[in-house]
Scaffold this motif. Structure first.
Motif, short mmCIF file in Angstrom:
data_model
loop_
_atom_site.label_atom_id
_atom_site.label_comp_id
_atom_site.label_asym_id
_atom_site.label_seq_id
_atom_site.Cartn_x
_atom_site.Cartn_y
_atom_site.Cartn_z
N LEU A 224 81.59 -31.86 71.00
CA LEU A 224 81.81 -30.49 70.86
C LEU A 224 83.05 -30.06 70.25
CD1 LEU A 224 80.18 -29.43 74.26
CD2 LEU A 224 78.94 -29.62 72.21
N THR B 58 71.40 -29.53 69.50
CA THR B 58 71.98 -30.66 69.63
C THR B 58 71.23 -31.66 70.55
OG1 THR B 58 74.11 -29.80 68.81
CG2 THR B 58 74.19 -31.93 69.96
N LEU C 39 77.70 -36.34 73.84
CA LEU C 39 77.71 -35.07 73.15
C LEU C 39 79.27 -34.61 72.78
CD1 LEU C 39 76.18 -32.47 72.29
CD2 LEU C 39 76.37 -31.82 74.60
N SER D 83 77.81 -31.58 67.99
CA SER D 83 77.12 -30.24 68.03
C SER D 83 77.41 -29.66 66.61
CB SER D 83 77.87 -29.35 69.11
OG SER D 83 77.33 -28.13 69.17
N GLU E 248 72.82 -23.38 69.19
CA GLU E 248 73.46 -24.80 68.44
C GLU E 248 73.62 -25.88 69.31
OE1 GLU E 248 77.04 -22.73 67.45
OE2 GLU E 248 76.32 -22.53 65.30
N ILE E 249 73.82 -25.68 70.67
CA ILE E 249 73.76 -26.63 71.68
C ILE E 249 72.45 -27.08 72.02
CG2 ILE E 249 74.16 -27.18 73.80
CD1 ILE E 249 76.71 -25.66 73.87
#
Length: 267
Positions: free
Chosen positions: A189, A179, A187, A102, A175-176
């Motif tokens: 983070l 991604t 993923l 991310s 932002e997520i």
């Protein structure tokens, strides 16, 4: 900011059963001018899990995370993703394989709208380089998916708002979304709730849970209440080495972990 947990589409997981662990570090070590910031760390992240990397300040978790995401290259040891050794690959190469960090695509463009930001990420995913002079007609086919992603992270009503004008919590949600546009298998983070007020933490936590359906999530997180409510497994680092690993109940009761956090990790 409402989040539709059930709507987030996961990548094809038909081959998830090939191995229990999707991301593995073996003897991971990183030296900076003779100082071992990370030393002989072994880490196995199970498919479909939410795994946290935690530790007190200076524990080496950020360096370890940067090694796993290929922002840094290891001094020794190796990293396996889906059984393949990715130790020598660049971050862009592993991202194309489905190991996506991310904020990896420069977070957001402040002067573009939320919709335009997600569309840029989709263009990257489908190999269509972003050019400001391209006609809207040329990128219109991506708008539907971009709108779906915004709805899924609770930003449908903010699609035409410039990223710079969004609240901090909504910027993190955007932002997520960018991604997720890259359809990650894993993923990663980095401090997803850092700097957030209490009113934003719960929605982002729900969003991470939703994004984890059919995926694997590895996160670095300081907020241990978030970790306790979110994560299946936790690895604790101290002085660049693995101090403990297990469920939150196991690591929170570990005397060495309690000592490292100077009196306990309950929040």
């Amino acid at each position: 900011m409402s989040i539709h947990a059930e709507a987030i589409r996961a990548p094809d997981v038909a081959n998830f059963e090939q191995s229990d662990n999707v991301l593995v570090a073996e003897g991971l070590t990183k030296f900076f001018a003779g100082f071992a910031a990370v030393k002989d760390v072994n880490l196995s992240v199970r498919r479909g899990s939410i795994h946290a990397l935690i530790g007190p300040n200076g524990a080496g978790k950020t360096t370890c995370f940067n090694l796993l995401t290929k922002t840094l290259s290891p001094s020794s040891g190796r990293i396996l993703f889906d059984g393949d050794d990715i130790s020598a690959l660049r971050s862009s190469q592993v991202a194309r394989r489905g190991l996506v960090r991310s904020f990896q695509i420069s977070a957001t463009f402040p002067n573009l709208t939320a919709l335009e930001n997600v569309r840029v990420a989709l263009q990257s995913r489908f190999g269509a380089a972003y050019h400001f002079w391209r006609s809207l007609t040329a990128v219109a086919p991506l708008n539907k998916r971009a709108q779906e992603l915004l709805e899924q992270v609770g930003l449908a009503d903010s699609r035409n708002v410039a990223a710079a004008e969004l609240s901090y919590g909504k910027k993190r949600a955007l932002e997520i979304a960018t991604t997720l546009a890259l359809e990650p298998i894993v993923l990663l983070l980095d401090e997803p709730t850092a700097g957030m007020g209490h009113e934003d933490i719960e929605p982002i936590t729900r969003l991470i849970k939703a994004a984890a359906v059919g995926r694997t999530v590895l996160l670095v997180e300081h907020n241990l209440s978030v970790v306790s409510n979110l994560c299946d497994r936790i690895t604790v680092l101290q002085h660049g080495q693995t101090l403990a690993e297990g469920s939150y109940a196991e690591v929170s009761g570990n005397p060495a972990v309690i000592s490292a956090y100077m009196g306990g990790i309950d929040e």
